[in-house]
Design a protein around this motif. Sequence first.
Motif, PDB file in Angstrom:
ATOM      1  N   PRO A 105      10.483 -21.401   3.907  1.00 39.82           N
ATOM      2  CA  PRO A 105      11.189 -20.598   2.901  1.00 39.82           C
ATOM      3  C   PRO A 105      11.879 -21.479   1.847  1.00 39.82           C
ATOM      4  CG  PRO A 105      11.745 -19.859   5.108  1.00 39.82           C
ATOM      5  CD  PRO A 105      10.965 -21.126   5.259  1.00 39.82           C
ATOM      6  N   VAL A 106      11.865 -20.997   0.598  1.00 36.35           N
ATOM      7  CA  VAL A 106      12.473 -21.709  -0.526  1.00 36.35           C
ATOM      8  C   VAL A 106      13.555 -20.819  -1.127  1.00 36.35           C
ATOM      9  CG1 VAL A 106      12.062 -22.654  -2.831  1.00 36.35           C
ATOM     10  CG2 VAL A 106      10.353 -22.964  -1.030  1.00 36.35           C
ATOM     11  N   ARG A 107      14.692 -21.421  -1.409  1.00 41.01           N
ATOM     12  CA  ARG A 107      15.775 -20.705  -2.098  1.00 41.01           C
ATOM     13  C   ARG A 107      16.142 -21.521  -3.332  1.00 41.01           C
ATOM     14  NH1 ARG A 107      20.281 -20.129   1.627  1.00 41.01           N
ATOM     15  NH2 ARG A 107      19.162 -18.295   2.378  1.00 41.01           N
ATOM     16  N   LEU A 108      15.815 -20.970  -4.508  1.00 41.04           N
ATOM     17  CA  LEU A 108      16.182 -21.596  -5.771  1.00 41.04           C
ATOM     18  C   LEU A 108      17.452 -20.925  -6.276  1.00 41.04           C
ATOM     19  CD1 LEU A 108      12.666 -21.733  -7.449  1.00 41.04           C
ATOM     20  CD2 LEU A 108      13.812 -23.523  -6.150  1.00 41.04           C
ATOM     21  N   GLN A 109      18.439 -21.731  -6.598  1.00 40.81           N
ATOM     22  CA  GLN A 109      19.716 -21.218  -7.093  1.00 40.81           C
ATOM     23  C   GLN A 109      19.786 -21.510  -8.590  1.00 40.81           C
ATOM     24  OE1 GLN A 109      22.640 -23.222  -4.682  1.00 40.81           O
ATOM     25  NE2 GLN A 109      21.715 -22.493  -2.789  1.00 40.81           N
ATOM     26  N   PHE A 110      19.580 -20.482  -9.405  1.00 34.71           N
ATOM     27  CA  PHE A 110      19.594 -20.637 -10.860  1.00 34.71           C
ATOM     28  C   PHE A 110      21.022 -20.430 -11.371  1.00 34.71           C
ATOM     29  CE2 PHE A 110      15.147 -19.895 -10.135  1.00 34.71           C
ATOM     30  CZ  PHE A 110      14.524 -20.687 -11.090  1.00 34.71           C
ATOM     31  N   ASP A 111      21.603 -21.493 -11.924  1.00 30.74           N
ATOM     32  CA  ASP A 111      22.958 -21.458 -12.483  1.00 30.74           C
ATOM     33  C   ASP A 111      22.823 -21.371 -14.007  1.00 30.74           C
ATOM     34  OD1 ASP A 111      25.653 -21.700 -13.018  1.00 30.74           O
ATOM     35  OD2 ASP A 111      25.726 -23.856 -12.623  1.00 30.74           O
ATOM     36  N   ARG A 112      22.911 -20.136 -14.529  1.00 26.86           N
ATOM     37  CA  ARG A 112      22.695 -19.916 -15.972  1.00 26.86           C
ATOM     38  C   ARG A 112      23.975 -20.152 -16.752  1.00 26.86           C
ATOM     39  NH1 ARG A 112      22.047 -14.442 -19.052  1.00 26.86           N
ATOM     40  NH2 ARG A 112      21.664 -15.244 -21.131  1.00 26.86           N
ATOM     41  N   LEU A 119      16.714 -16.844 -22.056  1.00 25.86           N
ATOM     42  CA  LEU A 119      16.899 -17.345 -20.693  1.00 25.86           C
ATOM     43  C   LEU A 119      17.550 -16.318 -19.764  1.00 25.86           C
ATOM     44  CD1 LEU A 119      17.951 -20.933 -21.720  1.00 25.86           C
ATOM     45  CD2 LEU A 119      15.861 -20.301 -20.521  1.00 25.86           C
ATOM     46  N   GLU A 120      17.526 -15.047 -20.152  1.00 27.59           N
ATOM     47  CA  GLU A 120      18.102 -13.989 -19.312  1.00 27.59           C
ATOM     48  C   GLU A 120      17.254 -13.681 -18.083  1.00 27.59           C
ATOM     49  OE1 GLU A 120      18.445 -10.622 -21.911  1.00 27.59           O
ATOM     50  OE2 GLU A 120      20.413 -11.247 -22.645  1.00 27.59           O
ATOM     51  N   LYS A 121      16.000 -14.104 -18.104  1.00 30.84           N
ATOM     52  CA  LYS A 121      15.081 -13.755 -17.023  1.00 30.84           C
ATOM     53  C   LYS A 121      14.232 -14.967 -16.688  1.00 30.84           C
ATOM     54  CE  LYS A 121      13.253  -9.670 -17.106  1.00 30.84           C
ATOM     55  NZ  LYS A 121      13.124  -8.678 -16.076  1.00 30.84           N
ATOM     56  N   VAL A 122      13.886 -15.103 -15.405  1.00 33.66           N
ATOM     57  CA  VAL A 122      12.959 -16.148 -14.989  1.00 33.66           C
ATOM     58  C   VAL A 122      11.766 -15.458 -14.319  1.00 33.66           C
ATOM     59  CG1 VAL A 122      14.067 -16.599 -12.744  1.00 33.66           C
ATOM     60  CG2 VAL A 122      12.698 -18.382 -13.816  1.00 33.66           C
ATOM     61  N   LEU A 123      10.570 -15.932 -14.661  1.00 32.80           N
ATOM     62  CA  LEU A 123       9.327 -15.337 -14.162  1.00 32.80           C
ATOM     63  C   LEU A 123       8.536 -16.348 -13.350  1.00 32.80           C
ATOM     64  CD1 LEU A 123       8.192 -13.680 -17.527  1.00 32.80           C
ATOM     65  CD2 LEU A 123       9.465 -12.603 -15.671  1.00 32.80           C
ATOM     66  N   PHE A 124       8.099 -15.918 -12.165  1.00 35.21           N
ATOM     67  CA  PHE A 124       7.204 -16.689 -11.302  1.00 35.21           C
ATOM     68  C   PHE A 124       5.941 -15.854 -11.127  1.00 35.21           C
ATOM     69  CE2 PHE A 124      11.359 -18.297 -10.283  1.00 35.21           C
ATOM     70  CZ  PHE A 124      11.178 -19.628  -9.968  1.00 35.21           C
ATOM     71  N   GLN A 131      13.082 -12.217 -12.115  1.00 32.16           N
ATOM     72  CA  GLN A 131      14.483 -12.110 -11.723  1.00 32.16           C
ATOM     73  C   GLN A 131      15.389 -12.253 -12.947  1.00 32.16           C
ATOM     74  OE1 GLN A 131      15.718 -11.688  -8.408  1.00 32.16           O
ATOM     75  NE2 GLN A 131      17.558 -11.273  -9.581  1.00 32.16           N
ATOM     76  N   ASP A 132      16.326 -11.315 -13.118  1.00 33.48           N
ATOM     77  CA  ASP A 132      17.328 -11.426 -14.171  1.00 33.48           C
ATOM     78  C   ASP A 132      18.354 -12.479 -13.767  1.00 33.48           C
ATOM     79  OD1 ASP A 132      16.242  -9.442 -15.813  1.00 33.48           O
ATOM     80  OD2 ASP A 132      17.274  -7.861 -14.707  1.00 33.48           O
ATOM     81  N   LEU A 133      18.770 -13.298 -14.747  1.00 33.91           N
ATOM     82  CA  LEU A 133      19.769 -14.337 -14.503  1.00 33.91           C
ATOM     83  C   LEU A 133      21.055 -13.953 -15.222  1.00 33.91           C
ATOM     84  CD1 LEU A 133      17.543 -17.511 -15.054  1.00 33.91           C
ATOM     85  CD2 LEU A 133      18.038 -16.315 -12.919  1.00 33.91           C
ATOM     86  N   VAL A 134      22.135 -13.808 -14.465  1.00 35.25           N
ATOM     87  CA  VAL A 134      23.424 -13.414 -15.021  1.00 35.25           C
ATOM     88  C   VAL A 134      24.122 -14.646 -15.586  1.00 35.25           C
ATOM     89  CG1 VAL A 134      25.632 -12.299 -14.509  1.00 35.25           C
ATOM     90  CG2 VAL A 134      23.554 -11.557 -13.333  1.00 35.25           C
ATOM     91  N   LEU A 135      24.677 -14.515 -16.791  1.00 39.70           N
ATOM     92  CA  LEU A 135      25.356 -15.623 -17.455  1.00 39.70           C
ATOM     93  C   LEU A 135      26.572 -16.090 -16.645  1.00 39.70           C
ATOM     94  CD1 LEU A 135      25.494 -17.438 -19.950  1.00 39.70           C
ATOM     95  CD2 LEU A 135      26.894 -15.684 -21.048  1.00 39.70           C
ATOM     96  N   THR A 139      22.171 -17.202  -9.495  1.00 38.97           N
ATOM     97  CA  THR A 139      21.259 -16.159  -9.028  1.00 38.97           C
ATOM     98  C   THR A 139      20.243 -16.792  -8.085  1.00 38.97           C
ATOM     99  OG1 THR A 139      21.508 -15.020 -11.153  1.00 38.97           O
ATOM    100  CG2 THR A 139      19.644 -14.372  -9.767  1.00 38.97           C
ATOM    101  N   LEU A 140      20.030 -16.170  -6.936  1.00 37.56           N
ATOM    102  CA  LEU A 140      19.095 -16.703  -5.945  1.00 37.56           C
ATOM    103  C   LEU A 140      17.707 -16.118  -6.149  1.00 37.56           C
ATOM    104  CD1 LEU A 140      21.288 -16.485  -2.718  1.00 37.56           C
ATOM    105  CD2 LEU A 140      21.025 -18.403  -4.295  1.00 37.56           C
ATOM    106  N   VAL A 141      16.705 -16.981  -6.020  1.00 35.75           N
ATOM    107  CA  VAL A 141      15.300 -16.568  -6.003  1.00 35.75           C
ATOM    108  C   VAL A 141      14.714 -17.150  -4.732  1.00 35.75           C
ATOM    109  CG1 VAL A 141      13.062 -16.768  -7.136  1.00 35.75           C
ATOM    110  CG2 VAL A 141      15.120 -16.488  -8.521  1.00 35.75           C
ATOM    111  N   GLU A 142      14.199 -16.279  -3.866  1.00 36.83           N
ATOM    112  CA  GLU A 142      13.676 -16.731  -2.576  1.00 36.83           C
ATOM    113  C   GLU A 142      12.215 -16.324  -2.414  1.00 36.83           C
ATOM    114  OE1 GLU A 142      17.802 -16.660  -0.011  1.00 36.83           O
ATOM    115  OE2 GLU A 142      16.494 -14.916   0.131  1.00 36.83           O
ATOM    116  N   PHE A 143      11.444 -17.236  -1.850  1.00 35.22           N
ATOM    117  CA  PHE A 143      10.030 -16.981  -1.561  1.00 35.22           C
ATOM    118  C   PHE A 143       9.564 -18.022  -0.553  1.00 35.22           C
ATOM    119  CE2 PHE A 143      10.329 -19.795  -5.160  1.00 35.22           C
ATOM    120  CZ  PHE A 143       9.380 -20.781  -4.917  1.00 35.22           C
ATOM    121  N   THR A 144       8.392 -17.791   0.019  1.00 38.58           N
ATOM    122  CA  THR A 144       7.784 -18.745   0.944  1.00 38.58           C
ATOM    123  C   THR A 144       6.391 -19.087   0.431  1.00 38.58           C
ATOM    124  OG1 THR A 144       9.009 -17.786   2.786  1.00 38.58           O
ATOM    125  CG2 THR A 144       7.121 -19.174   3.342  1.00 38.58           C
ATOM    126  N   PRO A 145       6.187 -20.314  -0.077  1.00 33.11           N
ATOM    127  CA  PRO A 145       4.868 -20.687  -0.596  1.00 33.11           C
ATOM    128  C   PRO A 145       3.870 -20.900   0.544  1.00 33.11           C
ATOM    129  CG  PRO A 145       6.370 -22.556  -0.713  1.00 33.11           C
ATOM    130  CD  PRO A 145       7.163 -21.386  -0.221  1.00 33.11           C
TER     131      PRO A 145
END
Length: 168
Positions: A105-112, A119-124, A131-135, A139-145
Amino acid sequence: MKKYQVISILVSIGLSFVIVSSMSAEEMTNHNSSSKGFQSIEQPIALKMAIAVGGLSLMVAQLWWFLGSKPKSQQAKVNEGIQEVTITVDGGYVPSLVTVKRGQPVRLQFDRRDPSSCLEKVLFPDFHIAQDLVLNQTTLVEFTPQTVGMFQFSCGMGMFHGAITVED
């Protein structure tokens, strides 16, 4: 992307030379003698050299910025079985290249920090995540590659990019 950047740099250099060489000093003198609105002004050679050196240094800086600089990368750190990385969102993504292991599992922590609407949204797209990124929040984005490879992510408008490298 790099091919496009190289072509744009070469075109800008070519246009600069075309503009400079399109009117020689003789053509300018002949042109100005027939037109009463403009007068020929002699510039000191030092000024001409300074402008030429300044233009060339800007071209070199552009080449270095787009072709020479390497993206900042970071290996994910494992914390309780989850690979974690904090990505700062401020005029882009830092780090813009993250390396993770397959099947964990991967947890990316986007600090906007950037208020830009781009840059309000990040797309994978490969992971079907938007995922919307709050100013000024994380914001956490989690997935398992599950597959090895390089997977791109971008802002909502596709102007800023990053990548996740998945290794065995």
